[in-house]
Scaffold this motif. Structure first.
Motif, PDB file in Angstrom:
ATOM      1  N   ILE A 760      19.075  40.399  60.774  1.00  0.00           N
ATOM      2  CA  ILE A 760      19.463  41.088  59.598  1.00  0.00           C
ATOM      3  C   ILE A 760      18.537  40.572  58.198  1.00  0.00           C
ATOM      4  O   ILE A 760      17.748  39.664  58.255  1.00  0.00           O
ATOM      5  N   SER A 761      18.290  41.564  57.596  1.00  0.00           N
ATOM      6  CA  SER A 761      17.165  41.616  56.528  1.00  0.00           C
ATOM      7  C   SER A 761      17.503  42.618  55.248  1.00  0.00           C
ATOM      8  O   SER A 761      18.223  43.460  55.398  1.00  0.00           O
ATOM      9  N   SER A 762      16.834  42.253  54.159  1.00  0.00           N
ATOM     10  CA  SER A 762      17.397  43.023  52.994  1.00  0.00           C
ATOM     11  C   SER A 762      16.687  44.465  53.114  1.00  0.00           C
ATOM     12  O   SER A 762      15.514  44.363  53.680  1.00  0.00           O
ATOM     13  N   GLU A 763      17.418  45.260  52.435  1.00  0.00           N
ATOM     14  CA  GLU A 763      16.822  46.527  52.342  1.00  0.00           C
ATOM     15  C   GLU A 763      15.872  47.031  51.314  1.00  0.00           C
ATOM     16  O   GLU A 763      15.413  47.960  51.030  1.00  0.00           O
ATOM     17  N   ASN A 764      15.644  45.794  50.482  1.00  0.00           N
ATOM     18  CA  ASN A 764      14.832  45.944  49.151  1.00  0.00           C
ATOM     19  C   ASN A 764      13.299  45.846  49.355  1.00  0.00           C
ATOM     20  O   ASN A 764      12.571  46.294  48.831  1.00  0.00           O
ATOM     21  N   ARG A 765      13.071  45.351  50.736  1.00  0.00           N
ATOM     22  CA  ARG A 765      11.681  45.189  51.315  1.00  0.00           C
ATOM     23  C   ARG A 765      11.229  46.636  51.568  1.00  0.00           C
ATOM     24  O   ARG A 765      12.031  47.453  52.215  1.00  0.00           O
ATOM     25  N   ASP A 766       9.950  46.844  51.731  1.00  0.00           N
ATOM     26  CA  ASP A 766       9.499  48.016  51.776  1.00  0.00           C
ATOM     27  C   ASP A 766       9.197  48.322  53.125  1.00  0.00           C
ATOM     28  O   ASP A 766       8.760  49.353  53.869  1.00  0.00           O
ATOM     29  N   PHE A 767       9.151  46.964  53.791  1.00  0.00           N
ATOM     30  CA  PHE A 767       8.700  46.963  55.265  1.00  0.00           C
ATOM     31  C   PHE A 767       9.691  45.964  56.045  1.00  0.00           C
ATOM     32  O   PHE A 767      10.074  45.060  55.448  1.00  0.00           O
ATOM     33  N   LEU A 768      10.097  46.158  57.275  1.00  0.00           N
ATOM     34  CA  LEU A 768      10.978  45.205  57.959  1.00  0.00           C
ATOM     35  C   LEU A 768      10.155  43.967  58.217  1.00  0.00           C
ATOM     36  O   LEU A 768       9.025  43.921  58.563  1.00  0.00           O
ATOM     37  N   PRO A 769      10.823  42.804  57.994  1.00  0.00           N
ATOM     38  CA  PRO A 769      10.083  41.728  58.291  1.00  0.00           C
ATOM     39  C   PRO A 769       9.904  41.189  59.779  1.00  0.00           C
ATOM     40  O   PRO A 769      10.597  41.535  60.596  1.00  0.00           O
ATOM     41  N   CYS A 770       8.529  41.126  60.402  1.00  0.00           N
ATOM     42  CA  CYS A 770       8.394  40.839  61.614  1.00  0.00           C
ATOM     43  C   CYS A 770       7.111  40.090  61.663  1.00  0.00           C
ATOM     44  O   CYS A 770       6.145  40.010  60.698  1.00  0.00           O
ATOM     45  N   GLY A 771       6.862  39.403  62.726  1.00  0.00           N
ATOM     46  CA  GLY A 771       5.565  38.450  62.738  1.00  0.00           C
ATOM     47  C   GLY A 771       5.195  37.824  64.007  1.00  0.00           C
ATOM     48  O   GLY A 771       6.070  37.924  65.004  1.00  0.00           O
ATOM     49  N   LEU A 772       4.133  37.271  64.184  1.00  0.00           N
ATOM     50  CA  LEU A 772       3.690  36.588  65.525  1.00  0.00           C
ATOM     51  C   LEU A 772       3.817  35.168  65.278  1.00  0.00           C
ATOM     52  O   LEU A 772       3.477  34.390  64.358  1.00  0.00           O
ATOM     53  N   LEU A 773       4.616  34.527  66.506  1.00  0.00           N
ATOM     54  CA  LEU A 773       4.834  33.281  66.471  1.00  0.00           C
ATOM     55  C   LEU A 773       3.985  32.514  67.691  1.00  0.00           C
ATOM     56  O   LEU A 773       4.206  33.122  68.702  1.00  0.00           O
ATOM     57  N   PRO A 774       3.616  31.373  67.532  1.00  0.00           N
ATOM     58  CA  PRO A 774       2.835  30.914  68.717  1.00  0.00           C
ATOM     59  C   PRO A 774       3.873  30.014  69.729  1.00  0.00           C
ATOM     60  O   PRO A 774       5.139  30.068  69.338  1.00  0.00           O
ATOM     61  N   SER A 775       3.524  29.985  70.808  1.00  0.00           N
ATOM     62  CA  SER A 775       4.446  29.202  71.763  1.00  0.00           C
ATOM     63  C   SER A 775       4.687  27.870  71.366  1.00  0.00           C
ATOM     64  O   SER A 775       4.297  27.262  70.665  1.00  0.00           O
ATOM     65  N   GLY A 776       6.063  27.673  71.897  1.00  0.00           N
ATOM     66  CA  GLY A 776       6.593  26.446  71.503  1.00  0.00           C
ATOM     67  C   GLY A 776       7.942  26.853  70.604  1.00  0.00           C
ATOM     68  O   GLY A 776       8.475  25.872  70.537  1.00  0.00           O
ATOM     69  N   VAL A 809      19.415  54.965  62.018  1.00  0.00           N
ATOM     70  CA  VAL A 809      20.211  54.983  63.169  1.00  0.00           C
ATOM     71  C   VAL A 809      21.142  53.684  63.508  1.00  0.00           C
ATOM     72  O   VAL A 809      21.926  53.506  64.444  1.00  0.00           O
ATOM     73  N   CYS A 810      20.356  52.551  62.977  1.00  0.00           N
ATOM     74  CA  CYS A 810      21.201  51.197  63.343  1.00  0.00           C
ATOM     75  C   CYS A 810      22.349  51.007  62.046  1.00  0.00           C
ATOM     76  O   CYS A 810      22.343  51.668  61.002  1.00  0.00           O
ATOM     77  N   VAL A 811      23.222  49.936  62.321  1.00  0.00           N
ATOM     78  CA  VAL A 811      24.268  49.858  61.244  1.00  0.00           C
ATOM     79  C   VAL A 811      23.839  48.920  60.034  1.00  0.00           C
ATOM     80  O   VAL A 811      22.877  48.283  60.315  1.00  0.00           O
ATOM     81  N   ARG A 812      24.248  49.309  58.830  1.00  0.00           N
ATOM     82  CA  ARG A 812      24.105  48.339  57.838  1.00  0.00           C
ATOM     83  C   ARG A 812      25.181  47.613  57.515  1.00  0.00           C
ATOM     84  O   ARG A 812      26.063  48.134  57.466  1.00  0.00           O
ATOM     85  N   LEU A 813      24.725  46.451  56.951  1.00  0.00           N
ATOM     86  CA  LEU A 813      25.911  45.516  56.408  1.00  0.00           C
ATOM     87  C   LEU A 813      25.671  45.639  54.722  1.00  0.00           C
ATOM     88  O   LEU A 813      24.784  45.256  54.185  1.00  0.00           O
ATOM     89  N   GLU A 814      26.642  46.551  54.252  1.00  0.00           N
ATOM     90  CA  GLU A 814      26.430  47.203  52.944  1.00  0.00           C
ATOM     91  C   GLU A 814      25.129  47.994  53.000  1.00  0.00           C
ATOM     92  O   GLU A 814      25.249  49.006  53.492  1.00  0.00           O
ATOM     93  N   MET A 815      24.169  47.409  52.372  1.00  0.00           N
ATOM     94  CA  MET A 815      22.995  48.185  52.550  1.00  0.00           C
ATOM     95  C   MET A 815      21.698  47.456  53.470  1.00  0.00           C
ATOM     96  O   MET A 815      20.848  47.991  53.711  1.00  0.00           O
ATOM     97  N   ARG A 816      22.098  45.955  53.665  1.00  0.00           N
ATOM     98  CA  ARG A 816      21.125  45.306  54.417  1.00  0.00           C
ATOM     99  C   ARG A 816      20.923  46.099  55.785  1.00  0.00           C
ATOM    100  O   ARG A 816      21.858  46.508  56.503  1.00  0.00           O
ATOM    101  N   PHE A 817      19.969  45.825  56.388  1.00  0.00           N
ATOM    102  CA  PHE A 817      19.390  46.195  57.705  1.00  0.00           C
ATOM    103  C   PHE A 817      20.131  45.339  58.732  1.00  0.00           C
ATOM    104  O   PHE A 817      19.881  44.188  58.385  1.00  0.00           O
ATOM    105  N   SER A 818      20.654  45.977  59.884  1.00  0.00           N
ATOM    106  CA  SER A 818      21.226  45.359  60.792  1.00  0.00           C
ATOM    107  C   SER A 818      20.124  45.591  61.926  1.00  0.00           C
ATOM    108  O   SER A 818      20.556  46.709  62.815  1.00  0.00           O
TER     109      SER A 818
END
Length: 915
Positions: A760-776, A809-818
């Protein structure tokens, strides 16, 4: 405080003796300002006035003054340096006889006698934290009347508790509808003597109210006795002055609840209002809350804005009629044809509530008809538009009665406006007994019997207008060649919030047609019934709906059935807020979708821009995701359809909270209880990833379990997990009690490098949050993850292309990305990538990560705030989009619409090839 409470408090203030020193504080108190705020103003701690008045920062500057000096004082307040410095939004001056004020932001002004300033209370609603809209400012009467009626309603229930029980609720609501009619009738000359109703009650009732119910009962009885029967009816002389009304409003029982002295005083106050000011567009919605105990706390907030309703009605049929009117010009024949056409238009709202859509549709058609008559030189001509053309279904009996009453009032007001008071009065009484609003469950009634196909007569007995059992029969009706339009704002309710009865409602419609109907929103029932109705007669339907019916898995389930009926989308308005009043409800996010089997070559797509202006595009087709393109239905896929790596859920704990730890609990476990540090891992869900919140979890693999033996802290935790799981009713959860050291669902070893995507993330951002996490790191089920995936996959997720795909194509919660891996990631169309493409995209992902690192310790929430996004990070994303979009079409896309059209085109080709 709600608007009704504020209006009452302001009215009480205006009626009380004027106290110049106390007025500013009492005024603020009436708008619900906190006692602590007012106390500080009194002491002078926060009073910033430089004119001896009261100035509350960012709010209002007001002053009382000597008689005759109000205008000069207001001018001084406006010119005051303190007003500007402390950003006062309002200025107000009064001497107890005259009242003047100005909204310095909106420009509204008030100048009136002091006793009349409550009529303009809507101007000052921002003082109560209510973000007002134009209608609420202009509906002071409707709010005042609603408040007074509510006080009477509550008082009557105190003295007549049995009238509040389910078996008598209809009687109470019917009584209130009768009162409203009488108040309106005595102020609009429908009753030939001014104040006939209120005055008669005041004269004939005892001062303590003990016989008021008997007086009102005789008045009601009189209005159900035709003129020819009066002589034998034994009516009291004072009751015989009331005209015959009938229409079902006064038929049946004339029993009236008993009145106390207080209730009688409330009745007199209500009668003292000017009921010529009633606005049936708004009043009906407000008054329906009076009869609903759960809704009374938000009285005055129950209205549907006319501009929002016109977003449905204009493209549905009003735009076409107005265009025809313009094209007709002064051509008498064309004008006559248009008038005949309008007279046969039926508007059907199968969830009509108190009749907002029907009332506004009626008034709009009367406006067009009046202009036709004016151009033809027939300005005083009787209307050809019957109220029976405005059909509705409403499950609540009081709302159904108010809908009928609102339409009757609207008809009378239109007659006065377009034909004159004399003509309107001559034809108003008696009321027509034909029935056009049905009280019942719209999902269980046969719409074809309520609004029959054109050219079909339904030969069934007509019930009285205001006496409507649930199995109500309908009037005879033939409408050869007429048009039928279905519209409205049916109830939306997600599958998990539906009652057993509501589930059964949907089951009656969908069972046997699809296996997946239990996940549908309640509003889906109205869409399919509208589509089925359209199979029997040419119809255009336009419904306001939660946007969930155009997102996610509901699209395939619902829209495949609608398309099977031959209906397609003719126009649509994409997601916007359908709000009543901002302080109470920020507004549910809705869409407007029109379906029809009367298909044109062009369809219309409407959108609200950032400025609030609505734009329209003509397109060849609108698909269920409300974009231009073929009627493709995106289906969940278990594996990616293209070259990207498979995405998994995170891990589901299902351990009662015993394996999850705060940061301090984790450190305590390690330092005080000798728990090996390797068994305490960072636990990452959506909020942890986006906002940098820190949590830990106990993570022990099966081969590591022997290392935990003998540690009392871990033993207690594992025992608590086992106990929690063993109490479950689910066999699978019970089985998990045998392995209490593990999460309920495990999808990683704990040693992988991870590309994380929050669920779940806000629709107000211009890009979807994503990132690289180290092992552990251990991923929560609130995140999706690509384990040990090539970094170029992150480039896809971080792109604007993926943002628009997921948002569609995905469901939104109000306007938030799901986010969804099966519906969003696995279906995401990606061209065939060369090794060079992958290298370029990998570099783009690295640049995004490096730009973020440069702003450590800023979180994703900090970095992707649209107003504060660092320039170097935005530049890295721009390079990523440029690189990826050139792979797709050799250049940057012009806009999101072009992106979506390309993606849907690719998806269509991909799935066609696969099948």
């Amino acid at each position: 405080m709600n608007p009704v409470e504020i209006e009452q408090a302001i009215s009480d203030l205006a009626e009380a003796p004027f106290d110049a020193a106390e007025f500013p504080y009492a005024f603020l108190e009436a708008f619900g300002r906190k006692a602590t705020e007012i106390k500080k103003l009194r002491k002078g701690d926060t009073n910033k006035s430089d004119l001896g008045g009261v100035l509350q920062r960012n709010n209002i500057h007001m002053a009382t003054c000597a008689l005759g000096e109000v205008s000069q004082t207001l001018a001084a307040l406006k010119d005051s340096p303190a007003t500007t410095k402390h950003k006062a939004k309002f200025i107000l001056a009064t001497d107890g006889q005259t009242f003047e004020a100005e909204d310095l932001i909106g420009g509204d002004t008030v100048a009136c006698a002091y006793k009349d300033f409550p009529d303009s209370f809507g101007v000052f609603l921002p003082l109560a934290g209510i973000s007002t809209v134009k209608q609420i400012k202009e509906s002071a009467f409707d709010i005042k009347a609603t408040g007074r009626l509510n006080r009477l309603y509550v008082e009557l229930l105190k003295d007549n508790p049995d009238w509040g029980k389910a078996e008598r609720r209809h009687d109470m609501n019917h009584f209130m509808a009768r009162l409203i009619f009488c108040f309106f009738a005595e102020d609009t000359d429908i009753f030939t003597t001014a104040d006939l109703f209120t005055g008669t009650i005041d004269r004939m009732s005892n001062r303590d109210g003990t016989n008021t119910h008997e007086v009102i009962s005789e008045i009601f009885r009189a209005m159900n006795v035709a003129t020819k029967d009066r002589a034998s009816a034994n009516l009291p002389r004072w009751a015989d002055a009331f005209p015959y009304v009938n229409g079902g409003l006064f038929s049946g029982s004339t029993e009236v609840p008993r009145f106390s002295k207080i209730a009688q005083r409330y009745l007199s106050h209500i009668g003292g209002l000017d009921w010529t000011k009633i606005n049936p567009d708004i009043f009906g919605s407000m008054i329906q809350a009076v009869a609903d105990e759960g809704e009374r706390s938000v009285l005055g907030m129950h209205y549907t804005s006319v501009p929002n309703i016109l977003k449905v009605l204009n493209p549905l049929f009003l735009d076409d009629l107005n265009a025809a009117l313009e094209e007709a010009g002064d051509n008498a024949r064309k004008l006559l044809n248009l008038r005949n056409r309008i007279a046969k238009i039926r508007v059907f709202d199968p969830a009509c509530g108190s009749g907002n859509f029907l009332v506004i549709a009626y008034k709009q058609l009367r406006t067009i008809e009046a202009e036709i008559n004016r151009r033809r030189g027939e300005a005083d001509r009787k209307t050809d538009i019957p109220l029976t053309n405005f059909r509705g279904i409403e499950i609540r009996d009081f709302s159904a009665e108010i809908a009928r009453l609102a339409l009757i009032i609207a008809e009378y007001q239109c007659d006065v406006t377009y034909r004159g008071q004399k003509e309107a009065l001559a034809e108003f009484l008696p009321l027509d007994s034909q029935n056009w609003i049905t009280c019942g469950n719209a999902l269980r009634l046969d719409w074809l019997s309520i609004c029959p196909p054109t050219g079909t007569g339904v030969k069934v007995k007509a019930d009285d207008l205001f006496q409507t059992p649930l199995d109500q029969a309908q009037i005879d009706f033939e409408n050869e060649g007429g048009e039928t339009y279905i519209c409205g704002n049916p109830p939306y309710l997600g599958s998990q919030w539906q009652s057993t009865e509501q589930k059964e409602d949907l089951g009656r419609i969908f069972d046997g047609r699809t296996k997946n109907w239990k996940s549908l929103d309640y509003v889906a029932g109205w869409f399919l019934k509208a589509a089925d109705y359209g199979m029997h007669t040419p119809t255009v339907s336009a419904l306001v709906s939660t946007n969930s019916v155009c997102q996610g898995r509901q699209v395939e389930t619902l829209w495949s059935l609608i398309f099977d009926t031959g209906n397609e989308i003719t126009f649509a308005h994409d997601s916007f807020k359908w709000a009543n009043l901002a302080s109470h409800n920020a507004g549910v996010t809705v869409v407007i979708v029109s379906i029809s089997n009367r298909l044109s070559t062009t369809r219309r797509l409407f959108s609200d821009g950032d400025s609030g202006e609505t734009t329209m595009r003509e397109v060849g087709n609108i698909n269920p995701y409300l974009i231009s393109g073929p009627n493709i239905l995106v289906k969940s896929a278990t594996k990616p359809l293209c070259a990207q790596q498979e995405m998994s859920f995170g891990n589901m704990p299902n351990e009662g909270g015993h394996l999850l730890l705060s940061l301090s609990e984790a450190e305590q476990a390690i330092n005080d209880h000798r728990v090996p540090r390797k068994f305490i891992r960072p636990f990452i869900g959506s909020q942890e990833f986006i906002r940098g919140n820190e949590r830990r979890c106990v993570w022990v693999r099966g081969d590591e379990l022997p290392e935990t033996y003998g540690n009392e802290w871990l033993d207690r935790r594992f025992a608590a997990v086992a106990q929690q799981r063993s109490k479950s009713d689910r066999a699978t959860t019970k089985a998990l009690s045998e392995i209490p050291y593990r999460f309920g669902e495990v999808r990683q070893s704990g040693d992988e490098q991870i590309i994380a995507v929050p669920a779940i993330s806000s629709e107000n951002r211009d890009f979807l949050p994503c990132g690289l996490l180290p092992s552990g790191n251990i991923m929560s089920n609130k995140c999706y993850a690509l384990y040990d995936a090539p970094l170029w996959n992150m480039s896809l997720i971080a792109s604007r292309l993926h943002w628009v795909w997921i948002g569609t194509v995905c469901v939104r919660l109000e306007m938030r990305f799901s986010y969804s891996n099966t519906l969003g990631w696995n279906t995401f169309p990606v061209p065939k990538l060369t090794e060079k493409n992958r290298e370029d995209l990998t570099r783009c992902a690295e640049d995004i990560l490096l730009a973020r690192e440069a702003h450590f310790p800023a979180t994703i929430a900090d970095l992707y705030d649209p107003e504060k996004m660092p320039a170097d990070l935005r530049a890295a994303h721009d390079r990523n989009d440029e690189t990826l979009e050139r792979i797709y079409i050799g250049r940057r896309f012009k806009n999101d619409t072009e992106r979506l059209e390309k993606l849907f085109d690719m998806y269509t080709k991909m799935t066609t090839k696969v099948s």
